[in-house]
Design a protein around this motif. Structure first.
Motif, PDB file in Angstrom:
ATOM      1  N   THR A  87       0.822  -1.202   0.000  1.00  0.00           N
ATOM      2  CA  THR A  87       0.000   0.000   0.000  1.00  0.00           C
ATOM      3  C   THR A  87       0.853   1.247   0.000  1.00  0.00           C
ATOM      4  O   THR A  87       0.442   2.302   0.443  1.00  0.00           O
ATOM      5  CB  THR A  87      -0.889   0.010   1.237  1.00  0.00           C
ATOM      6  OG1 THR A  87      -0.067  -0.195   2.379  1.00  0.00           O
ATOM      7  CG2 THR A  87      -1.923  -1.074   1.169  1.00  0.00           C
TER       8      THR A  87
ATOM      9  N   LYS B  84      -8.708   3.816  -0.991  1.00  0.00           N
ATOM     10  CA  LYS B  84      -7.789   4.177  -2.085  1.00  0.00           C
ATOM     11  C   LYS B  84      -6.682   3.140  -2.239  1.00  0.00           C
ATOM     12  O   LYS B  84      -6.430   2.642  -3.337  1.00  0.00           O
ATOM     13  CB  LYS B  84      -7.186   5.546  -1.778  1.00  0.00           C
ATOM     14  CG  LYS B  84      -6.005   5.967  -2.654  1.00  0.00           C
ATOM     15  CD  LYS B  84      -5.419   7.282  -2.112  1.00  0.00           C
ATOM     16  CE  LYS B  84      -4.111   7.657  -2.777  1.00  0.00           C
ATOM     17  NZ  LYS B  84      -3.470   8.820  -2.107  1.00  0.00           N
ATOM     18  N   LEU B  85      -5.995   2.787  -1.147  1.00  0.00           N
ATOM     19  CA  LEU B  85      -4.787   1.979  -1.243  1.00  0.00           C
ATOM     20  C   LEU B  85      -5.020   0.480  -1.080  1.00  0.00           C
ATOM     21  O   LEU B  85      -4.357  -0.320  -1.732  1.00  0.00           O
ATOM     22  CB  LEU B  85      -3.778   2.430  -0.189  1.00  0.00           C
ATOM     23  CG  LEU B  85      -3.229   3.842  -0.354  1.00  0.00           C
ATOM     24  CD1 LEU B  85      -2.267   4.167   0.782  1.00  0.00           C
ATOM     25  CD2 LEU B  85      -2.530   4.014  -1.696  1.00  0.00           C
ATOM     26  N   CYS B  88      -8.793   0.052  -4.017  1.00  0.00           N
ATOM     27  CA  CYS B  88      -8.770   0.558  -5.396  1.00  0.00           C
ATOM     28  C   CYS B  88      -7.435   0.300  -6.093  1.00  0.00           C
ATOM     29  O   CYS B  88      -7.396  -0.097  -7.255  1.00  0.00           O
ATOM     30  CB  CYS B  88      -9.097   2.045  -5.428  1.00  0.00           C
ATOM     31  SG  CYS B  88     -10.804   2.400  -4.986  1.00  0.00           S
ATOM     32  N   TYR B  89      -6.336   0.548  -5.400  1.00  0.00           N
ATOM     33  CA  TYR B  89      -5.015   0.395  -6.023  1.00  0.00           C
ATOM     34  C   TYR B  89      -4.807  -1.026  -6.533  1.00  0.00           C
ATOM     35  O   TYR B  89      -4.412  -1.240  -7.678  1.00  0.00           O
ATOM     36  CB  TYR B  89      -3.933   0.840  -5.039  1.00  0.00           C
ATOM     37  CG  TYR B  89      -2.497   0.674  -5.510  1.00  0.00           C
ATOM     38  CD1 TYR B  89      -1.504   0.312  -4.601  1.00  0.00           C
ATOM     39  CD2 TYR B  89      -2.128   0.870  -6.828  1.00  0.00           C
ATOM     40  CE1 TYR B  89      -0.197   0.169  -5.001  1.00  0.00           C
ATOM     41  CE2 TYR B  89      -0.815   0.723  -7.244  1.00  0.00           C
ATOM     42  CZ  TYR B  89       0.152   0.369  -6.327  1.00  0.00           C
ATOM     43  OH  TYR B  89       1.457   0.215  -6.723  1.00  0.00           O
ATOM     44  N   ASN B  91      -7.243  -2.990  -7.146  1.00  0.00           N
ATOM     45  CA  ASN B  91      -8.463  -3.271  -7.922  1.00  0.00           C
ATOM     46  C   ASN B  91      -9.173  -4.541  -7.460  1.00  0.00           C
ATOM     47  O   ASN B  91      -9.421  -5.462  -8.241  1.00  0.00           O
ATOM     48  CB  ASN B  91      -8.095  -3.384  -9.416  1.00  0.00           C
ATOM     49  CG  ASN B  91      -9.296  -3.155 -10.313  1.00  0.00           C
ATOM     50  OD1 ASN B  91     -10.255  -2.480  -9.943  1.00  0.00           O
ATOM     51  ND2 ASN B  91      -9.268  -3.745 -11.494  1.00  0.00           N
ATOM     52  N   ASN B 126     -10.363   3.302 -10.471  1.00  0.00           N
ATOM     53  CA  ASN B 126     -10.831   1.907 -10.404  1.00  0.00           C
ATOM     54  C   ASN B 126     -12.142   1.728  -9.653  1.00  0.00           C
ATOM     55  O   ASN B 126     -12.659   0.609  -9.601  1.00  0.00           O
ATOM     56  CB  ASN B 126      -9.787   0.968  -9.762  1.00  0.00           C
ATOM     57  CG  ASN B 126      -8.526   0.833 -10.585  1.00  0.00           C
ATOM     58  OD1 ASN B 126      -8.544   1.058 -11.782  1.00  0.00           O
ATOM     59  ND2 ASN B 126      -7.445   0.491  -9.943  1.00  0.00           N
TER      60      ASN B 126
END
Lengths: 308, 296
Positions: A87, B84-85, B88-89, B91, B126
């Motif tokens: 992350t 977000k991390l 989504c990152y 996916n 995403n």
């Protein structure tokens, strides 16, 4: 894999990419090596202190997963290797994701996973089937071959539930500064609540964070006590930059209460392995010059000669 | 929408043992049936929403289909970085259900108001964003989310407005003047129908999918006298902004009026109707303003 070689690879990447986070990458080398020697197929690793990416890349290079070009183009335009993994260096995320993965790994697995997992576990009589005997199934009694677990004519993977102590495991490596993040402790509490005995957290406790010593920023000590109070099984490793000591520590944890998540507090040295980096927090952000690179390599080579 | 959601969750969990429902200690009556029927697929993560998102991500990595539920006031706002991390990152196929969107919790103050959730999630790569207006819409959105390969946020607002009428246009029988195009989402799609009937010459678009914004809005705007977007969300960053982003850069677009919640916290308690009226989102206020701008 040799810790000195891993450090050589880290130095090479750091010079090529003009990158920071050398201190953090050096302190975690032996933890990652010890885990690499301990993990079996079906286990997973999360490097939550993601800014120590170079250490993970160095090990992947040593295993042949990354090329010379990968190291030498580190951080250059278009490089797919980023300065942080997972992350990113956001910190505080890996424990929660680890909790989710531990939960998932305790749940039913497919035959494929079970095959990979059980093939690594030695049984007293040498047969895979004896482990299968311990596992709940909807299907017929255990056999000596795993294919006996599928009813005649069935080829699709079926769902089987392993007992807790045979669950696949998740290993999360965190930094001591990272444990400042409250989200980590939400995960710690949930892990104990859900009795995630297959969750192992290794703390790279090098005593520093970005702007100073941990005891001067947010004193997290005593870490082992904190994990124990939250219902975990915890152990200290005082030689956190010695692979054998860490491996012994993981082994001790493995033998502890199967219902408790497990924490290994590894006392490491930030910048370990290079005399002018060790315990010098400037090396959180310092970058290598060609001269310093050569000096570091000479140190590693000298130690190697001294080993003979 | 709530009884529909309960049925959808139970059906999904029974059909697929990999479905897991997670909550941040919310949904006392919503999950009553689910907890009874699929107890092993329910996890109350406690009042720790950030961790819940990470746990959902970890489960998804292990091949599960996690559905994380919280009030829209807490998820995304409290959990944006985790979404977000962690989700989504990489996916991951995580379904995020944000309930009580807008001013549904009209007596509890800003801590329970979700007027910024669309703005927060629209800018995350995403992430698919849905905003159904009734049980039928929720069913479509939920099923799409469950079969998607990536993450989805579903915003659920006021639940007891009934089924949306199917009318798509009013007063559009041959040779009429260009209609007002009403583009609305969620609860405000119900309001939009009332506005359309009052205007007597309008087309209505109920937007289920905010991202991607798939409705043929530019094409419909071309034939309209005016475009009005209506949402129970801040005027900043929601449906109105998304439509404005579409219309900007197109020639020949009509005036675009945005209706939404003003950029201010609601300091008063009251019924939902009271709050909506205070924001100028009641049908009468909308009709009045459209009338004023139309005669310009």
């Amino acid at each position: 894999m040799n810790p000195k070689d891993i450090r050589r690879h880290i130095l090479r990447m750091a010079l090529a990419g003009n990158s920071t986070h050398l201190g953090s990458s050096m302190s975690v080398v032996e933890i990652l090596l010890a885990l690499d020697g301990f993990m079996i197929p079906g286990d997973s690793l999360i490097l939550s202190k993601g800014h120590a990416a170079m250490a993970q890349y160095a090990i992947r290079y040593a295993k042949g997963e990354l090329s010379d070009e990968d190291l030498d183009t580190y951080l250059s335009d278009g490089s797919k290797l980023l300065g942080s993994v997972e992350t990113g260096a956001a910190l505080g995320h890996g424990l929660s994701v680890g909790v989710g993965r531990a939960l998932g790994k305790q749940r039913p697995v497919t035959c494929e996973h079970l095959k990979a997992f059980t093939s690594q576990i030695p049984c007293p009589d040498g047969k895979i089937g004896c482990l299968v005997a311990h596992i709940e199934t909807r299907y017929a009694t255990c056999g000596t071959r795993l294919s006996a677990w599928l009813s005649p004519g069935e080829t699709a993977p079926k769902i089987l539930a392993p007992p807790r102590e045979y669950s696949r495991r998740i290993f999360v490596v965190v930094g001591d500064g990272e444990l400042n993040e409250g989200a980590c402790w939400e995960a710690v509490m949930t892990a104990a609540q859900c009795r995630l005995g297959n969750l192992y957290v290794l703390v790279d406790a090098n005593g520093y964070q970005a702007l100073g010593a941990t005891q001067d920023v947010v004193d997290m000590s005593p870490l082992r006590d904190k994990f124990e109070v939250f219902g975990w099984a915890a152990q200290d490793v005082h030689a956190g930059n010695d692979v054998a000591s860490i491996a012994k520590g993981i082994g001790r944890l493995k033998g502890m209460n199967p219902d408790r998540p497990k924490a290994l507090i590894c006392r490491t040295v930030k910048g370990s392995g290079i005399s002018f980096m060790a315990n010098d927090n400037n090396w959180h952000y310092n970058r290598l010059t060609p001269e310093l690179y050569e000096a570091a390599l000479r140190e590693l080579d000298f130690e190697r000669a001294g080993d003979l | 929408m709530k009884p529909t959601l309960s049925r959808l969750l139970i059906a999904a969990a029974k059909a697929d043992p990999k479905v897991m429902v997670l909550t941040g200690d919310h949904g006392f009556s919503l999950f009553a049936d689910f907890r009874r029927e699929c107890p092993k697929q329910f996890l109350n993560c406690g009042i720790a929403e950030q961790n819940m998102i990470g746990v959902a991500a970890g489960l998804a990595r292990e091949g599960f289909r996690p559905i994380a539920y919280a009030l829209a006031a807490f998820m995304p706002c409290r959990t944006v970085e985790q979404i977000k991390l962690d989700v989504c990152y990489p996916n991951l196929p995580v379904v995020l259900l944000g309930d009580g969107a807008g001013l549904v919790y009209s007596y509890l103050g800003p801590s329970h108001h979700a007027c910024e959730d669309i703005a927060l999630v629209r800018s995350l790569p995403n992430l698919t964003v849905y905003s159904p207006a009734d049980g039928n819409g929720l069913t479509k959105c939920f099923n799409a989310a469950l079969s998607a390969s990536g993450p989805t946020y579903i915003r659920m607002g006021k639940s007891d407005l009934g089924n949306l009428p199917l009318t798509e246009s009013i007063g559009q029988d041959g040779g009429s003047a260009p209609p007002v195009l009403l583009v609305a989402t969620g609860s405000m799609s119900h309001i939009a129908h009332k506005v359309a009937f009052a205007l007597r010459n309008a087309r209505i678009v109920n937007v289920n999918s905010l991202k991607p914004l798939t409705a043929p809005i530019v094409e419909m705007a071309r034939g309209a006298s005016l475009v009005a977007t209506i949402e129970e969300h801040s005027l900043i960053g929601g449906l109105g902004s998304a439509v404005a982003e579409l219309l900007t850069g197109e020639y020949g677009m009509p005036l675009h009026l945005r209706f939404g919640i003003p950029d201010a916290f609601r300091h008063e308690a009251g019924t939902w109707d009271y709050q909506i009226r205070a924001c100028g989102l009641d049908p009468e206020s909308i009709v009045k303003r459209i009338g004023e701008m139309s005669h310009g």
